[in-house]
Design an enzyme around this catalytic site. Structure first.
Site, short mmCIF file in Angstrom:
data_model
loop_
_atom_site.label_atom_id
_atom_site.label_comp_id
_atom_site.label_asym_id
_atom_site.label_seq_id
_atom_site.Cartn_x
_atom_site.Cartn_y
_atom_site.Cartn_z
N LYS A 121 0.98 -1.12 -0.06
CA LYS A 121 -0.04 0.02 0.21
C LYS A 121 0.74 0.85 -0.09
O LYS A 121 0.44 2.29 -0.86
CB LYS A 121 -0.99 -0.06 1.34
CG LYS A 121 -2.10 1.49 1.13
CD LYS A 121 -2.72 1.80 2.62
CE LYS A 121 -1.61 1.57 3.52
NZ LYS A 121 -2.66 2.27 4.74
N ASP A 140 -6.28 0.61 0.54
CA ASP A 140 -6.42 1.35 2.07
C ASP A 140 -7.78 0.75 2.93
O ASP A 140 -8.67 0.13 2.02
CB ASP A 140 -6.25 2.23 2.36
CG ASP A 140 -7.33 3.40 2.37
OD1 ASP A 140 -8.12 2.85 1.29
OD2 ASP A 140 -7.27 4.62 2.30
#
Length: 210
Positions: A121, A140
């Site tokens: 991420k 996320d």
């Protein structure tokens, strides 16, 4: 409408609402963004931006992070959740950048995720926002929740969700999709109180009819 057509329609509508979508984290350099993204785990971007306003004036290079005493760096970021762990990550990754990359931030997923405290991420956020590189889709909590609500994935594991989204989204839109869904999650599709009436994806979202 299949999933590939659906994700294009989602992007088209969200681009109208958020034409200048980008990360909410303030940064000037790729190193700034990497540090800010590490700090942002389990806290808000607003809190991070308050801390980095002073932090980035003090720490301008990897050598600044590598050479500062750990306790001093911890003190500088102590208002951030898990600041001790995050200070450790930042110091260690600065040392790795110096030892393995001549103090420069690498521009590949494989190299970025080899740094302490950096997962896919974080790497995706840095690659797209700092370098304009699409190597994946940052997943996320907003992206995870909304992509499932929209029927784009059945998975709950972030890496599997990322793979699902990459399969149905044009490569050049990977980075943008993530930030569009994040903006939607922050403004309208909130976990506890989604505003279905204001949502531009209302008719595309099965959850709006529950």
């Amino acid at each position: 409408m299949n999933k590939k057509e659906k994700v294009l329609e989602i992007i088209r509508r969200l681009e109208k609402r958020y034409p200048d979508v980008k990360t909410a984290l303030n940064f000037k350099t790729a190193l700034d963004l990497l540090v800010a993204t590490i700090l942002s785990a389990q806290t808000t971007d607003v809190n991070v931006n308050k801390v980095t306003e002073k932090l980035f004036k003090k720490y301008k290079t990897v050598y600044d992070y590598a050479n500062v005493p750990l306790e001093e760096l911890q003190e500088d970021i102590k208002s951030i959740n898990f600041y001790k762990n995050k200070a450790n990550y930042i110091k260690n990754l600065a040392k790795v950048l110096i030892d393995r990359f001549n103090g420069e931030l690498p521009k590949s997923m494989e190299e970025l995720v080899s740094l302490p405290g950096v997962g896919r991420k974080t790497a995706n956020i840095v690659l797209w926002n700092a370098f304009g590189i699409n190597e994946g889709i940052a997943v996320d909590t907003h992206v995870k929740r909304i992509s499932k609500l929209l029927g784009l994935t059945e998975n709950t594991d972030p890496e599997k969700i990322e793979q699902d989204l990459m399969e149905i989204t044009p490569h050049e839109l990977w980075g943008k999709l993530s930030h569009l869904l994040i903006m939607l999650g922050r403004e309208i599709c909130k976990a506890k109180a989604p505003n279905h009436k204001e949502c531009p994806l209302n008719d595309l979202c099965p959850s709006s009819r529950i």
